[in-house]
Each structure stands twice: as structure tokens, then as C-alpha cells.
Design an enzyme around this catalytic site. Structure first.
Site, PDB file in Angstrom:
ATOM      1  N   LYS A   1       0.818  -1.222   0.000  1.00 54.64           N
ATOM      2  CA  LYS A   1       0.000   0.000   0.000  1.00 54.64           C
ATOM      3  C   LYS A   1       0.846   1.265   0.000  1.00 54.64           C
ATOM      4  O   LYS A   1       0.356   2.328  -0.367  1.00 54.64           O
ATOM      5  CB  LYS A   1      -0.944   0.016   1.210  1.00 54.64           C
ATOM      6  CG  LYS A   1      -2.108  -0.951   1.075  1.00 54.64           C
ATOM      7  CD  LYS A   1      -3.214  -0.625   2.061  1.00 54.64           C
ATOM      8  CE  LYS A   1      -4.385  -1.577   1.900  1.00 54.64           C
ATOM      9  NZ  LYS A   1      -5.439  -1.341   2.890  1.00 54.64           N
TER      10      LYS A   1
ATOM     11  N   LYS B   1      -5.416 -10.068  -6.610  1.00 53.76           N
ATOM     12  CA  LYS B   1      -6.634 -10.416  -5.864  1.00 53.76           C
ATOM     13  C   LYS B   1      -7.747  -9.410  -6.179  1.00 53.76           C
ATOM     14  O   LYS B   1      -7.483  -8.255  -6.512  1.00 53.76           O
ATOM     15  CB  LYS B   1      -6.353 -10.479  -4.362  1.00 53.76           C
ATOM     16  CG  LYS B   1      -6.036  -9.156  -3.742  1.00 53.76           C
ATOM     17  CD  LYS B   1      -6.075  -9.226  -2.214  1.00 53.76           C
ATOM     18  CE  LYS B   1      -5.945  -7.794  -1.676  1.00 53.76           C
ATOM     19  NZ  LYS B   1      -6.083  -7.616  -0.288  1.00 53.76           N
TER      20      LYS B   1
ATOM     21  N   LYS C   1     -11.245  -4.066  -3.285  1.00 53.61           N
ATOM     22  CA  LYS C   1     -12.252  -3.016  -3.146  1.00 53.61           C
ATOM     23  C   LYS C   1     -11.813  -1.728  -3.792  1.00 53.61           C
ATOM     24  O   LYS C   1     -12.615  -0.936  -4.226  1.00 53.61           O
ATOM     25  CB  LYS C   1     -12.385  -2.669  -1.658  1.00 53.61           C
ATOM     26  CG  LYS C   1     -13.296  -3.515  -0.878  1.00 53.61           C
ATOM     27  CD  LYS C   1     -13.152  -3.045   0.554  1.00 53.61           C
ATOM     28  CE  LYS C   1     -14.099  -3.739   1.460  1.00 53.61           C
ATOM     29  NZ  LYS C   1     -13.819  -3.385   2.858  1.00 53.61           N
TER      30      LYS C   1
END
Ligand code: AMP
Ligand code: TRP
Length: 325
Positions: free
Chosen positions: A111, A192, A195
Site C-alpha cells: 500500500k 486479488k 475493493k
């Protein structure tokens, strides 16, 4: 009774990966355990959020908890920031966590990669997650595979605390399912389902309409072969479709692959779209029947229940660390 705790962030759109990888299992666990499911709004703040959107998403996730079948008379549903002990224990745990440990967290590395302004909160995020879990003497934590490393750190922190200050925390076990713990993106099956990914077609949101679900599945990236077998390295797209079919129908991947082999990818996609639309329909029917007031009432009752337990644990920890007299 054994305790179960898990959390979902009120960011982006809840997708079928969240559901099949984690949230569906919450429902299966609620009869045999004392369960706590949290909307982790403080975790959402580790990256910039629009305040109004965050508030709306917090209620939305709570609504989805109810819509998937969590029963608020059995299970405690609440918002993390409504129970201040989470933030307070987080600080105490930060003081016994090593900089090196947090630096090794792959989610932090992913991130923060390439970003100039990374918040300190994103770095200490795993301590807040450990606090969530340890406050409730949690035995089991159902999560998707991406949370495994955070759970290992939580266990290390709990054991370190117990060694230093005497038996205090229950050391929790992760519950990660064998199939479905890592649902991949439909448009980029090496990654993956996420969101936050900008590529909307890669994920199926729990609140997507049937038309959109069908479109996304029919367009899912596969390979140019024809034979149907499970091999996530060689055939990541197809293997992901087989996994989605397996976890929704309860049939084994091998059985499904044998069934569709020789019939082409189109039929598998068509049937998967139908199964998925049905899964979502049940959730959406319940979701759209809920009122905001009803959801807020559940969260307020939940916070009161959670707070009683969390405050007791926090006080015990403070006592052991030398903060109370
Ligand atoms: P989050 O969206 O990060 O709050 O995740 C909520 C839950 O969904 C966590 O238990 C995650 O591990 C799980 N999860 C997130 N993405 C996936 C995915 N692609 N496949 C399976 N589980 C997932
Ligand atoms: N970090 C988790 C995620 O991103 C969410 C989370 C926060 C959580 N606190 C938790 C999960 C405690 C399980 C237990 O998915």
C-alpha cells in the site's frame, strides 16, 4: 463459549471476494460461538477518506452484515470507533511492537509502494487490528488469506505481552478457508479482487445488479485453451471461475471441472453468472428492506455490549503495564 472476532473496512465496495473469503463464514460461526463483527472505521482512516462517504459506507457495511444473515440478537455488531478501548489498547501494543516487525508487513509494503506521503497510521495499522482482536479474548479470527501475516503478528504480540507482564491475552487462531480465501480479479486474475482497484470490471460488488454481474462474468479474462482444469499458475482466470463456482455451490472444484470439460468456457461462465446472481439476490433483497434507523439501533446496542468487555480487558492491561494504582 469460544469467541470469534473479525472486521471489515468501510471503504470502497464490498465484493464477492470479501463475502466468499470471509463474511460468509461469519454467518456459519454465529451459532456455535460468541461472535463480534466490527466495522473498522478507524482502519479506513489510514488512507484519505471523504468524511461523508466514510459515514455512509460505515452504515452500508453494517447493513450488509445484517443482509448476509448475521443475527444481532446472537452476534455483536458494532463500529470500531464507538468503543474507545480499541484506540487506547492500540497505543499500548504499539509500545511493545518493533519497528522491524511492522516494516516486514507485506500489506504495508504494497500500500505504501511508490507513494510519497504515507500516513503513520498505515504503518501501525496491524497494532490496531491486534487491539481489536485481543480486547475480546478472541479464540478464532475468520479472514481471507491476505490477513494471515497480520494474524501472525497479533499472536506474537499477545505472547510477548503475556511473557513480559503475565498471562493476560488469549492467543488467537486465524480461520482461513481452503477454497475461496483469495478470490482473484476477473479482469486481471494474477491480482486479488480488491475493493479499491479502479478497474470496476475486475470485481463483483455485493450490490451489483444482475445485468452487471452477468456482463462482468461473461467478460472475465481466461486463456485461449479449451480444456477445463484447475491450475492457478497456468490458468489463473479459469481457476478463479472454478473456485467461485465451488464456494457458491458447495461442490468440489474437481467435480465441476470434470462436468464442464469439453463444453467450453462460455457455458461455465453462463452458469456461474446465474449462480452468482442468485447468491446476491438473497442478500440484496434483505439489504434493501433495512432502514437506516434499524441499522443504527443494532450498532448502538452492539457498541454497548462490546464496550463492557473491551473496557475490562483494557483496564487489566493498563494495570499490568503500571498505569493504574
Ligand atoms: P477488507 O476489505 O480489507 O476490509 O477485507 C474484509 C475481509 O475480506 C478480510 O477478511 C479480507 O481478508 C477478506 N478479503 C478481501 N479481499 C479478498 C479476496 N480477494 N478474496 C478473499 N477474501 C478477501
Ligand atoms: N485488516 C483487516 C482487513 O483489511 C480488517 C480488520 C481490522 C480485521 N481489524 C480486524 C480483521 C480484526 C479481523 C480481525 O481486511
Amino acid at each position: 463459549m469460544t469467541r470469534v472476532f473479525s472486521g471489515v473496512q468501510p471503504t470502497g465496495d464490498i465484493h464477492i471476494g470479501n463475502y466468499l473469503g470471509a463474511m460468509k463464514h461469519f454467518v456459519d460461526l454465529q451459532d456455535a460461538h460468541e461472535c463480534f463483527f466490527c466495522v473498522v472505521d478507524l482502519h479506513a482512516l489510514t488512507i484519505p477518506q471523504d468524511p461523508d462517504v466514510l459515514r455512509r459506507k460505515t452504515i452500508e457495511v453494517a447493513g450488509i452484515y445484517l443482509a448476509i444473515g448475521l443475527n444481532p440478537t446472537k452476534t455483536t455488531l458494532f463500529v470500531q470507533s464507538h468503543v474507545p478501548a480499541h484506540s487506547e489498547l492500540s497505543w499500548l501494543l504499539e509500545c511493545i511492537t518493533y519497528f522491524g516487525e511492522l516494516s516486514r508487513m507485506t500489506q504495508f509494503k504494497d500500500k505504501s509502494a511508490g507513494k510519497e506521503n504515507v500516513s503513520v497510521g498505515l504503518f501501525t495499522y496491524p497494532d490496531l487490528m491486534a487491539a481489536d482482536i485481543l480486547l475480546y479474548d478472541t479464540n478464532y479470527v475468520p479472514v481471507g488469506a491476505d490477513q494471515k501475516q497480520h494474524l501472525e503478528l497479533t499472536r506474537d504480540i499477545a505472547q510477548r505481552f503475556n511473557n513480559r507482564f503475565g498471562e493476560t491475552f488469549v492467543v488467537p487462531e486465524p480461520l482461513i478457508s481452503e477454497v475461496g480465501a483469495r478470490i482473484m480479479s476477473l479482469s486481471d486474475p494474477e491480482k486479488k479482487m480488491s475493493k479499491s482497484a479502479e478497474d470496476e470490471v475486475g470485481r463483483i460488488n455485493l450490490l451489483d445488479t444482475p445485468e452487471i454481474v452477468k456482463k462482468k462474468i461473461m467478460r472475465a479474462v481466461t486463456d485461449s485453451e479449451n480444456s477445463i482444469y484447475y491450475d492457478p499458475d497456468k490458468k489463473p482466470g479459469l481457476s478463479n471461475l472454478l473456485t467461485l463456482m465451488s464456494v457458491q455451490t458447495g461442490r468440489s472444484i474437481e467435480e465441476i471441472a470434470a462436468d464442464y470439460d469439453g463444453k467450453g468456457y462460455g457455458l461455465l461462465k453462463k452458469d456461474l453468472a446465474e449462480v452468482t446472481v442468485n447468491t446476491l439476490k438473497e442478500i440484496q433483497d434483505k439489504y434493501y428492506g433495512l432502514s437506516q434507523d434499524e441499522i443504527k439501533r443494532v450498532l448502538s446496542d452492539g457498541a454497548a455490549r462490546a464496550e463492557t468487555i473491551a473496557t475490562k480487558t483494557l483496564q487489566k492491561v493498563q494495570q499490568k503495564m503500571g498505569l493504574r494504582y
